[in-house]
Design a protein around this motif. Structure first.
Motif: not given
Length: 696
Positions: A362-368
């Motif tokens: 939710t906080q880090n949209p770059t994850m994945g």
């Protein structure tokens, strides 16, 4: 800025057996939803963790043999040389930044049904899988013990060839090594059962095998639970594990200490606070001379430093905080605490593993998306034009769009109709147990202070004419969604026809606006996530007599994927909320709710003064369509594009809205024609095809 001296202890090196970590930031093994199936995505993500300052970066659980297969949940593997090549890319990326790379070797036993490999798993005895699958393991015989030791040895040697610095034995969460530990699961009468010395034999043998295989080149760690796997009077029981731990206390080079219950170890912020595991794991340091790491969803450097100074842990273990902010260590070191993206504890990250898809946050949209889209959590591609962008709506999608556009260098005007920004995260964070949702808003507001090219206007409700009058080059509409009051949802696809216009019918938006029902309240949940249970418990504690009615057969069934389902239903029961499952609502006349069983279609009634419907949301897309009409009519002036993002386009969890905002910002002026969604990641085998045994 330089780091605060209070946090110096977090940056002290620590020896772990034959290796030394540069600091005390330890990314523990955590699931990614990538595993052996998506090595490029996995390796790029882990490499960015090391770039962000983590002293140790571990894999997820890594299978040592095909008879330990957990699909649909993706896992890592060290079965052959192909896996060695894939992992070596990760270790190279981790070593490039001076960090240590660890691999968590795992043999599941009964929990893994081996749906992919179709091998038969073995365990302490023939046990059913606790994952609701109709399979059992076989009881281990003498050959199985020899095979297991060999598999661990082979996997450790492959880990060594792949360049790892730390190798684990995973002995927790009802997997094989854990089941031998506990007298409640170990009923063997041979040398591996009975006394604590016998029950510790398999773990001791496993650690010895690992040490013999890797010699003085790698550290050997064990992940272990500090409790016995059950509670008494609300407290974890640790008596048996204390005795067991005393037997093996100095065997490995490092202890990674957790608890048995996922709902606590991976507890959502609704129920579990930061650093809460310390009360369950604090005795471990008293019994061992070896370094100890443990998690606690640590986001505060003060809490981290305190835990080390108080002798509770030697290394700050983190999974979720390292996902929300891979650069958390570097930001503490550089004195940039205001730039930390704090984990909100929603566990959206864990849904990736449970659903078999790459991790998201939710906080880090770059994850994945580090490999597939080339996104980085800290750095963005500079703008491609001098465009002015108008963002309408300052909820999670609009905030992230404005934030990322601003970092790229675009001039941004962010317009919000309400007096404060945040949209749904501001409203929901005021509900009981959801306070940490506000971090989604707070982080981005803080970043706006560093972005003079982003202007924020509150109390600015715009019509289509107002928006076009700005003369922006691009307009993105992020006006969110509104909870429906007609019962429309996944079960009632045309709404509930027999709802009296005079009846007291409420939605979550009413509750969040302060309009509350009284008396006997039926909460109708066709949403299956946290909102219905949160509001039901809130109203019950406020004095209402609440009955929770759900078309599903449990409360918060999506919470199975976030580890909060059991805790949610337990909390509702403790609060005194009455619950009816597999029931649909047929009518409400202000006095009675008409129900119909989803299985038998049997009808019944329930006395009620008010009905709260938590079913579906309606996109607030009127402005978007009005702007589209103006654009089609040629009345949009020099405006080049009009887009909608987030709940305004398609209502979904907050994580989806934040991702949509980031995606819009990153793809603005992208004329490459690349469809990043089609960039597939696969672990291709170089093995030749086997002959078809049915061929003539």
């Amino acid at each position: 800025m330089s780091r605060d001296a209070r946090y110096d202890i977090l940056f002290e090196p620590l020896q772990i057996g034959p290796v030394t970590t540069k600091n005390r930031f330890y990314q523990v093994p955590h699931c990614t939803g990538m595993g052996w199936q998506r090595p490029n995505s996995l390796n790029e993500m882990r490499g960015i963790k090391a770039e962000g300052g983590w002293g140790v970066v571990n894999t997820e659980y890594c299978s040592i043999h095909p008879s330990s297969d957990d699909l649909l949940c993706p896992y890592a593997s060290l079965w052959d040389d192909q896996d060695v090549r894939a992992h070596s890319i990760m270790t190279d990326k981790v070593h490039e930044h001076g960090a240590l790379a660890g691999v968590e070797l795992w043999y599941s036993g009964a929990p893994a049904a081996n749906l992919y490999t179709r091998d038969v798993a073995f365990d302490v005895n023939s046990r059913p899988s606790w994952k609701r699958q109709p399979f059992q393991s076989r009881k281990m015989d003498k050959k199985d013990f020899r095979d297991l030791r060999q598999w661990y040895r082979d996997a450790a040697l492959r880990a060594k060839d792949a360049g790892f610095d730390i190798v684990y034995a995973y002995a927790n969460h009802d997997d094989l090594l854990h089941n031998f530990q506990l007298s409640t699961t170990n009923d063997r009468t041979d040398e591996y059962g009975g006394s604590v010395q016998n029950r510790a034999r398999l773990l001791s043998e496993t650690v010895e095998v690992l040490k013999e295989a890797v010699g003085e080149t790698m550290a050997v760690a064990v992940r272990l639970a500090s409790d016995d796997g059950w509670t008494k009077d609300g407290c974890m029981v640790t008596d048996e594990t204390r005795e067991f731990f005393a037997e093996v206390a100095d065997l490995p080079d490092l202890w990674d200490i957790t608890v048995t219950d996922w709902d606590i170890e991976l507890g959502v912020s609704r129920f579990i606070n930061e650093g809460s595991l310390a009360t369950h794991t604090n005795y471990i340091k008293e019994l061992t001379t070896k370094p100890v790491v443990s998690v606690g969803r640590f986001t505060s450097p003060d809490t981290m430093a305190s835990h080390i100074k108080r002798g509770l842990i030697d290394l700050v273990g983190a999974a979720r905080p390292s996902i929300a902010d891979p650069f958390l260590p570097k930001k503490i070191e550089e004195g940039r605490l205001e730039d930390i993206r704090e984990c909100i504890g929603c566990n959206m990250c864990y849904t990736g593993d449970q659903l078999g898809v790459p991790i998201r946050c939710t906080q880090n949209p770059t994850m994945g998306e580090e490999w597939r889209r080339g996104w980085h959590p800290e750095y963005v591609r500079p703008k491609s034009s001098d465009s002015l962008v108008l963002v309408v709506g300052a909820g999670p999608a609009g905030l992230e769009a404005a934030h990322a556009l601003g970092k790229r260098g675009y001039d941004v005007m962010l317009s919000e109709a309400c007096t404060e920004v945040g949209g749904r995260v501001t409203l929901e964070s005021r509900l009981p147990t959801l306070a940490e949702w506000a971090r989604v808003r707070d982080y981005r507001q803080q970043q706006f202070l560093k972005l003079p090219n982003v202007e924020v206007y509150v109390d600015s409700r715009l019509s289509a004419g107002d928006a076009l009058a700005v003369e922006a080059d691009h307009i993105v509409v992020a006006t969110g969604a509104t909870w429906r009051n007609d019962g429309f949802g996944r079960t009632n696809t045309i709404g509930i026809e027999n709802l009296s216009a005079a009846a007291q019918i409420f939605t979550p938006d009413d509750i969040m606006a302060g309009r509350l029902p009284k008396g006997r309240v039926v909460v109708f949940d066709d949403d299956y996530y946290y909102m219905g249970p949160v509001l039901a418990e809130m109203l019950q504690r406020a004095g209402c007599d609440v009955t929770f009615v759900c078309t599903d057969n449990m409360a918060c069934s999506f919470g199975i994927y976030t580890t909060e389902q059991r805790a949610t239903q337990r909390s509702l029961l403790k609060a005194g909320v009455k619950m009816l499952f597999s029931q649909n609502i047929e009518s409400f006349d202000g006095k009675q709710v008409g129900l119909r069983c989803e299985y038998t279609e049997r009808e019944s009634t329930l006395e009620a003064d008010a009905l709260l419907v938590v079913t579906a949301r309606l996109p607030n897309d009127e402005l978007y369509y009005a702007l589209q009409d103006e654009l089609e009519a040629g009345n949009a002036g020099d405006t080049k594009s009009i887009r909608r993002v987030g709940d305004c386009e398609a209502p979904a969890p907050i994580a989806s809205a934040v991702y949509a905002g980031r995606r819009y910002a990153m793809e603005l002026d992208d004329d490459s024609g690349i469809n990043y969604s089609l960039r597939r990641d696969a672990n291709f085998s170089d093995a030749t095809a086997l002959p078809r045994d049915w061929a003539s």
